[in-house]
Design a protein around this motif. Sequence first.
Motif, PDB file in Angstrom:
ATOM      1  N   PRO A   2       0.588  -1.305   0.101  1.00 32.58           N
ATOM      2  CA  PRO A   2       0.156  -0.132   0.169  1.00 32.58           C
ATOM      3  C   PRO A   2       0.781   1.170   0.138  1.00 32.58           C
ATOM      4  CG  PRO A   2      -0.072  -1.157   2.220  1.00 32.58           C
ATOM      5  CD  PRO A   2       0.730  -2.035   1.351  1.00 32.58           C
ATOM      6  N   PRO A   3       0.347   2.152  -0.482  1.00 31.37           N
ATOM      7  CA  PRO A   3       1.263   3.784  -0.361  1.00 31.37           C
ATOM      8  C   PRO A   3       1.390   4.006   0.840  1.00 31.37           C
ATOM      9  CG  PRO A   3      -1.253   4.065  -1.255  1.00 31.37           C
ATOM     10  CD  PRO A   3      -1.168   2.747  -1.052  1.00 31.37           C
ATOM     11  N   TRP A   4       2.397   5.106   0.872  1.00 30.45           N
ATOM     12  CA  TRP A   4       2.752   5.421   2.248  1.00 30.45           C
ATOM     13  C   TRP A   4       1.618   6.478   2.762  1.00 30.45           C
ATOM     14  CZ3 TRP A   4       5.173   5.838   6.447  1.00 30.45           C
ATOM     15  CH2 TRP A   4       5.397   7.058   7.251  1.00 30.45           C
ATOM     16  N   ASN A   5       0.958   6.413   3.764  1.00 32.74           N
ATOM     17  CA  ASN A   5      -0.097   6.985   4.593  1.00 32.74           C
ATOM     18  C   ASN A   5       0.564   8.040   5.728  1.00 32.74           C
ATOM     19  OD1 ASN A   5      -2.176   7.568   6.327  1.00 32.74           O
ATOM     20  ND2 ASN A   5      -2.721   5.423   6.799  1.00 32.74           N
ATOM     21  N   ASP A   6       0.214   9.448   5.198  1.00 31.81           N
ATOM     22  CA  ASP A   6       0.817  10.236   6.262  1.00 31.81           C
ATOM     23  C   ASP A   6      -0.283  11.061   6.822  1.00 31.81           C
ATOM     24  OD1 ASP A   6      -0.175  11.832   4.116  1.00 31.81           O
ATOM     25  OD2 ASP A   6       1.671  12.946   3.837  1.00 31.81           O
ATOM     26  N   ARG A   7      -1.299  10.644   6.954  1.00 38.79           N
ATOM     27  CA  ARG A   7      -2.602  11.519   7.401  1.00 38.79           C
ATOM     28  C   ARG A   7      -2.160  11.778   8.985  1.00 38.79           C
ATOM     29  NH1 ARG A   7      -6.185   6.810   6.522  1.00 38.79           N
ATOM     30  NH2 ARG A   7      -6.830   7.482   4.342  1.00 38.79           N
ATOM     31  N   PHE A   8      -1.626  10.997   9.766  1.00 41.56           N
ATOM     32  CA  PHE A   8      -1.458  11.097  11.076  1.00 41.56           C
ATOM     33  C   PHE A   8      -0.429  12.040  10.979  1.00 41.56           C
ATOM     34  CE2 PHE A   8       1.939  10.579  14.357  1.00 41.56           C
ATOM     35  CZ  PHE A   8       0.888  10.553  15.522  1.00 41.56           C
ATOM     36  N   LEU A   9       0.653  12.288  10.328  1.00 41.92           N
ATOM     37  CA  LEU A   9       1.621  13.594  10.342  1.00 41.92           C
ATOM     38  C   LEU A   9       1.181  14.777  10.112  1.00 41.92           C
ATOM     39  CD1 LEU A   9       4.920  11.560   9.445  1.00 41.92           C
ATOM     40  CD2 LEU A   9       4.462  12.456  11.725  1.00 41.92           C
ATOM     41  N   ARG A  10       0.201  14.433   8.924  1.00 43.01           N
ATOM     42  CA  ARG A  10      -0.635  15.860   8.476  1.00 43.01           C
ATOM     43  C   ARG A  10      -1.214  16.400   9.647  1.00 43.01           C
ATOM     44  NH1 ARG A  10      -0.581  17.163   3.186  1.00 43.01           N
ATOM     45  NH2 ARG A  10      -2.397  18.207   3.487  1.00 43.01           N
ATOM     46  N   ALA A  11      -1.927  15.327  10.094  1.00 36.13           N
ATOM     47  CA  ALA A  11      -3.066  16.009  11.321  1.00 36.13           C
ATOM     48  C   ALA A  11      -2.231  16.649  12.527  1.00 36.13           C
ATOM     49  CB  ALA A  11      -4.049  14.915  11.771  1.00 36.13           C
ATOM     50  N   PRO A  16      -4.932  19.737   6.528  1.00 39.46           N
ATOM     51  CA  PRO A  16      -6.259  19.173   6.171  1.00 39.46           C
ATOM     52  C   PRO A  16      -5.941  17.638   5.581  1.00 39.46           C
ATOM     53  CG  PRO A  16      -6.179  21.153   4.800  1.00 39.46           C
ATOM     54  CD  PRO A  16      -4.939  21.003   5.566  1.00 39.46           C
ATOM     55  N   VAL A  17      -6.729  16.844   6.090  1.00 38.10           N
ATOM     56  CA  VAL A  17      -6.593  15.480   5.787  1.00 38.10           C
ATOM     57  C   VAL A  17      -7.794  14.598   5.069  1.00 38.10           C
ATOM     58  CG1 VAL A  17      -4.909  14.795   7.572  1.00 38.10           C
ATOM     59  CG2 VAL A  17      -7.360  14.936   8.026  1.00 38.10           C
ATOM     60  N   ASP A  18      -7.422  13.708   4.068  1.00 36.13           N
ATOM     61  CA  ASP A  18      -8.748  12.930   3.586  1.00 36.13           C
ATOM     62  C   ASP A  18      -9.671  12.306   4.628  1.00 36.13           C
ATOM     63  OD1 ASP A  18      -6.676  11.142   4.240  1.00 36.13           O
ATOM     64  OD2 ASP A  18      -7.038   9.866   2.198  1.00 36.13           O
ATOM     65  N   GLU A 339     -14.675   6.151   7.839  1.00 32.69           N
ATOM     66  CA  GLU A 339     -15.855   6.615   6.979  1.00 32.69           C
ATOM     67  C   GLU A 339     -16.544   8.060   7.404  1.00 32.69           C
ATOM     68  OE1 GLU A 339     -18.697   3.367   7.661  1.00 32.69           O
ATOM     69  OE2 GLU A 339     -20.311   4.909   7.849  1.00 32.69           O
ATOM     70  N   LEU A 340     -16.490   8.270   8.705  1.00 29.89           N
ATOM     71  CA  LEU A 340     -17.185   9.366   9.331  1.00 29.89           C
ATOM     72  C   LEU A 340     -16.441  10.908   9.123  1.00 29.89           C
ATOM     73  CD1 LEU A 340     -18.963   7.580  11.967  1.00 29.89           C
ATOM     74  CD2 LEU A 340     -19.886   8.444   9.840  1.00 29.89           C
ATOM     75  N   GLY A 341     -15.103  10.464   9.538  1.00 27.39           N
ATOM     76  CA  GLY A 341     -14.413  11.616   9.789  1.00 27.39           C
ATOM     77  C   GLY A 341     -13.377  12.233   8.709  1.00 27.39           C
ATOM     78  N   GLY A 342     -13.849  13.371   8.241  1.00 29.90           N
ATOM     79  CA  GLY A 342     -13.008  14.060   7.172  1.00 29.90           C
ATOM     80  C   GLY A 342     -12.729  15.443   7.857  1.00 29.90           C
ATOM     81  N   GLN A 343     -11.625  16.093   7.581  1.00 33.20           N
ATOM     82  CA  GLN A 343     -11.213  17.211   8.199  1.00 33.20           C
ATOM     83  C   GLN A 343     -10.897  18.330   7.169  1.00 33.20           C
ATOM     84  OE1 GLN A 343      -7.697  16.406  10.941  1.00 33.20           O
ATOM     85  NE2 GLN A 343      -9.070  15.151  11.988  1.00 33.20           N
TER      86      GLN A 343
END
Length: 347
Positions: A2-11, A16-18, A339-343
């Motif tokens: 899977p691709p590198w997932n950086d939403r934790f570091l972005r938050a 903004p994160v997906d 599913e529910l959380g977008g920022q």
Amino acid sequence: MPPWNDRFLRACRREPVDRTPVWFMRQAGRYQPEYRALRERYSLLDICRQPDLCAQVTLLPVEQLGVDAAILFSDIMVPLGPMGARYELKENVGPVVERPVRTPEDVARLEPLEPEVDLPYVLETIRILRRELRVPLIGFAGGPFTLASYLIEGRPTRDFLHTKGFMYHQPGAWHELLRRLTDSVILYLKAQVEAGAQAVQVFDSWVGSLSPGDYREFVLPHMQRLFAETSGLGVPRIQFGVTTLGLLPLMREAGGEVIGVDWRVGLAEAWQRIGDGVAVQGNLDPAVLLAPAPVVRRRVEAVLAEAHGRPGHIFNLGHGVLPATPPGMLRQVVEWVHELGGQGNGG
Ligand code: CP3
């Protein structure tokens, strides 16, 4: 892969994160049948001392749950051994120290930590993990107050009477103890980041036992130095403690990029007390995960509603995963949060 997932570091950086990122304190532990099976053969500290095994234990929940961050498998007590404290991690009790710290001489005997010499296996585990992971790796250390409380009490406590007694009766020795612990924590966090940790969490779990005035006098200067001296590392630093409602503005003053809160305060109120400019992590009650699925879902929705789509929310529990938690429920919570959380898009 899977691709590198950086939403934790972005938050952590309040970008903004997906999807709202989610991970769980104690995501590796006794709720997992695989972990319980390993613990039949190895002690917790045996696992920590074997980098391949320790990396596997760290990776397992990442693969099973689909969380957005890994946390190094270790314990806040680990650096205290080489500093000269003999302790045991007692099943269902927690850390028990052989000779509790009670005098200035006990404090003077504590050695500074040399992470590369004393804990090479921790750093090797981090290097292995960075080759394997597709999500960020969180390193950690105990906060100086929380470490001091284990050293002074000698065992887990609810009232911290020995700790506070030491603080009030021997303030000089107290500050010297916290200085020594803070020095070692700083070196330890630096070594973890140099080995590859991409964020660090300071578990000051029990600091909420103090009044704001005592926190300011006995803890804040040390936490401020801890954050000042790790600011050059270039990684987000998370501060966490339970029952910290009255301390939140002071924790903000201490420093760091993220503050973790427990469920005893609503996330919106916590955020208001902390103010803008830092990210917030939390705060589902771990006991909720023992409830029927529809109840859990409503509680997850409630936490996300309190975060209100603000950038800089990291979903977590308010404290560690309980051993009775059904593993499938943790997986389900990760799916619901995603599913529910977008920022940065209004919720
Ligand atoms: O997955 C992760 O979160 C990483 C692993 C981790 C452990 N301890 C493993 C562990 C982390 C981050 C910690 C930190 C830690 N250790 C804290 C701060 C977080 C918190 O819970 O407030 C504290 C206070 C400790 C001290 C400690 N170690 C306690 C209170 C206990 C629990 C005693 C018990 O048996 O319930 C431990 C033991 C411990 N550390 C376990 C785990 C998975 C329990 C399971 C085991 O013994 O195998």
